[in-house]
Design a protein around this motif. Structure first.
Motif, mmCIF file in Angstrom:
data_model
loop_
_atom_site.group_PDB
_atom_site.id
_atom_site.type_symbol
_atom_site.label_atom_id
_atom_site.label_comp_id
_atom_site.label_asym_id
_atom_site.label_seq_id
_atom_site.Cartn_x
_atom_site.Cartn_y
_atom_site.Cartn_z
ATOM 1 N N TRP A 58 0.859 -1.181 0.000
ATOM 2 C CA TRP A 58 0.000 0.000 0.000
ATOM 3 C C TRP A 58 0.895 1.230 0.000
ATOM 4 C CZ3 TRP A 58 -5.307 0.227 2.774
ATOM 5 C CH2 TRP A 58 -6.075 -0.895 2.415
ATOM 6 N N ASP A 117 1.262 5.221 0.329
ATOM 7 C CA ASP A 117 0.642 6.430 0.863
ATOM 8 C C ASP A 117 1.264 7.639 0.162
ATOM 9 O OD1 ASP A 117 -0.386 8.533 2.292
ATOM 10 O OD2 ASP A 117 0.346 7.875 4.251
ATOM 11 N N ASP A 127 -0.179 -2.851 -4.957
ATOM 12 C CA ASP A 127 -1.538 -3.349 -4.769
ATOM 13 C C ASP A 127 -2.547 -2.242 -4.511
ATOM 14 O OD1 ASP A 127 -1.048 -6.387 -4.697
ATOM 15 O OD2 ASP A 127 0.433 -5.600 -3.295
ATOM 16 N N ALA A 128 -2.125 -1.173 -3.830
ATOM 17 C CA ALA A 128 -3.075 -0.119 -3.484
ATOM 18 C C ALA A 128 -2.356 1.213 -3.355
ATOM 19 C CB ALA A 128 -3.800 -0.456 -2.182
ATOM 20 N N LEU A 161 -3.063 4.976 -1.494
ATOM 21 C CA LEU A 161 -3.902 5.657 -0.504
ATOM 22 C C LEU A 161 -3.674 7.155 -0.567
ATOM 23 C CD1 LEU A 161 -4.708 4.710 3.111
ATOM 24 C CD2 LEU A 161 -3.563 6.898 2.710
ATOM 25 N N THR A 170 -5.892 -1.008 -6.205
ATOM 26 C CA THR A 170 -6.976 -0.682 -5.278
ATOM 27 C C THR A 170 -6.877 0.782 -4.877
ATOM 28 O OG1 THR A 170 -7.002 -2.943 -4.422
ATOM 29 C CG2 THR A 170 -8.037 -1.246 -3.064
ATOM 30 N N VAL A 218 -7.679 3.644 -2.456
ATOM 31 C CA VAL A 218 -8.009 3.734 -1.035
ATOM 32 C C VAL A 218 -8.077 5.199 -0.618
ATOM 33 C CG1 VAL A 218 -7.379 3.026 1.294
ATOM 34 C CG2 VAL A 218 -6.790 1.560 -0.652
ATOM 35 N N TRP A 235 -10.710 -4.073 6.342
ATOM 36 C CA TRP A 235 -9.326 -3.597 6.356
ATOM 37 C C TRP A 235 -9.057 -2.885 7.670
ATOM 38 C CZ3 TRP A 235 -6.360 -5.540 2.747
ATOM 39 C CH2 TRP A 235 -6.896 -5.852 1.502
ATOM 40 N N ILE A 253 -3.099 -4.191 7.594
ATOM 41 C CA ILE A 253 -2.051 -3.427 6.929
ATOM 42 C C ILE A 253 -1.302 -2.630 7.997
ATOM 43 C CG2 ILE A 253 -1.509 -1.747 5.144
ATOM 44 C CD1 ILE A 253 -2.818 -4.265 4.063
ATOM 45 N N MET A 268 2.068 -0.585 4.580
ATOM 46 C CA MET A 268 1.856 0.712 3.943
ATOM 47 C C MET A 268 3.035 1.617 4.254
ATOM 48 S SD MET A 268 -1.398 3.318 4.064
ATOM 49 C CE MET A 268 -1.096 4.092 5.651
#
Length: 267
Positions: free
Chosen positions: A5, A7, A28-29, A31, A46, A48, A112, A140, A164
């Motif tokens: 993840w 940020d 994967d993601a 944020l 993903t 977020v 989550w 996470i 993350m």
């Protein structure tokens, strides 16, 4: 490999380049606290949205998951109405026993749970992972800095479901992804020959219980990197008089002789 993840809330002017790099590295993601940052992401990533103190976000379709600060638990239902298609998770900052209990609850019940631990020790994370065992949600853990990524991936020999990391520069996403792929390299062992055995007394016995099942010829490497390591096999070999232990390894113990020398001894 763990979930990555990214940020990007503090990425500043490098945000667009970091997002492009993240997509290329197949993180994967991503944020952010701004829905606009997530609009250009492909379906493979993903999206977020982080909701903390302040005004509630506007409704948008470009969101797959919403992470709500635990301080806004009262507004979770309202946020869920704004994003009916998104999974609603929780952000918990663990600073004491009460917030640790809250993190355990989130790990057990929420889709989550994003966790930030105030103290560098990993014992609180171990408690959360134990509480989340067999739960369907994802845990996470926030990494303070890049070197923490490998440590978080290996807590309790399995780590959290994902890590993350806040990134600020181009290249951080690539390094982050590589660190989650890190694996322990194989070690080349050399056979040793025992040429002499001397009785030096009873000595001490140390028994180490590991977290995973050890098979025959698996155990602990005992010694030092400067002079060499010896494989101490676990008590899993067949024995006529007792059942083998499932996860114990008996390392070398040491005894002090009359000549004041310390001599290694195995049991």
């Amino acid at each position: 490999m763990k979930l990555c993840w990214l940020d990007i809330r503090g990425a500043g002017g490098a945000k667009d380049a970091i997002i492009e790099e993240a997509v290329h590295q197949r993180v994967d993601a991503v944020l952010s606290d701004d829905v606009a940052d997530l609009a250009s992401l492909p379906p493979t990533v993903t999206r977020v949205l982080m909701v903390s103190r302040g005004e509630l976000p506007r409704a948008a379709d470009e969101v797959d998951a919403v992470i709500v600060d635990s301080a806004l638990d009262a507004e979770r239902a309202e946020i869920a109405e704004l994003y009916p298609k998104a999974e609603i998770g929780r952000f918990v900052e663990i600073v004491d026993s009460d917030t640790l209990d809250l993190a355990c609850e989130a790990a057990r019940t929420d889709p989550w749970s994003v966790l930030w631990f105030h103290e560098p020790t990993k014992i609180p994370l171990e408690i959360v992972l134990a509480a989340a065992n067999n739960s369907k949600g994802g845990v996470i853990t926030v990494a303070r800095k890049m070197p923490d990524v490998e440590i978080l991936c290996g807590v309790l020999e399995r780590g959290s479901d994902g890590v993350m990391l806040a990134v600020n520069d181009v290249g951080d996403a690539t390094e982050f992804k590589e660190r989650t792929r890190a694996s322990t390299p194989d070690l080349a062992l050399v056979a040793l020959t025992v040429t002499e055995i001397n009785d030096v007394g009873m000595g001490d016995r140390a028994c180490v219980d590991t977290c995973s099942y050890l098979r025959e010829d698996e155990g602990l490497l005992i010694g030092s990197r400067s002079s060499g390591l010896v494989l101490s096999c676990s008590e899993t070999h067949p024995c006529r008089t007792c059942r083998p232990g499932p996860s114990e390894s008996t390392p070398a113990a040491f005894t002090r002789t009359r000549s004041r020398r310390t001599v290694g001894r195995t049991t």
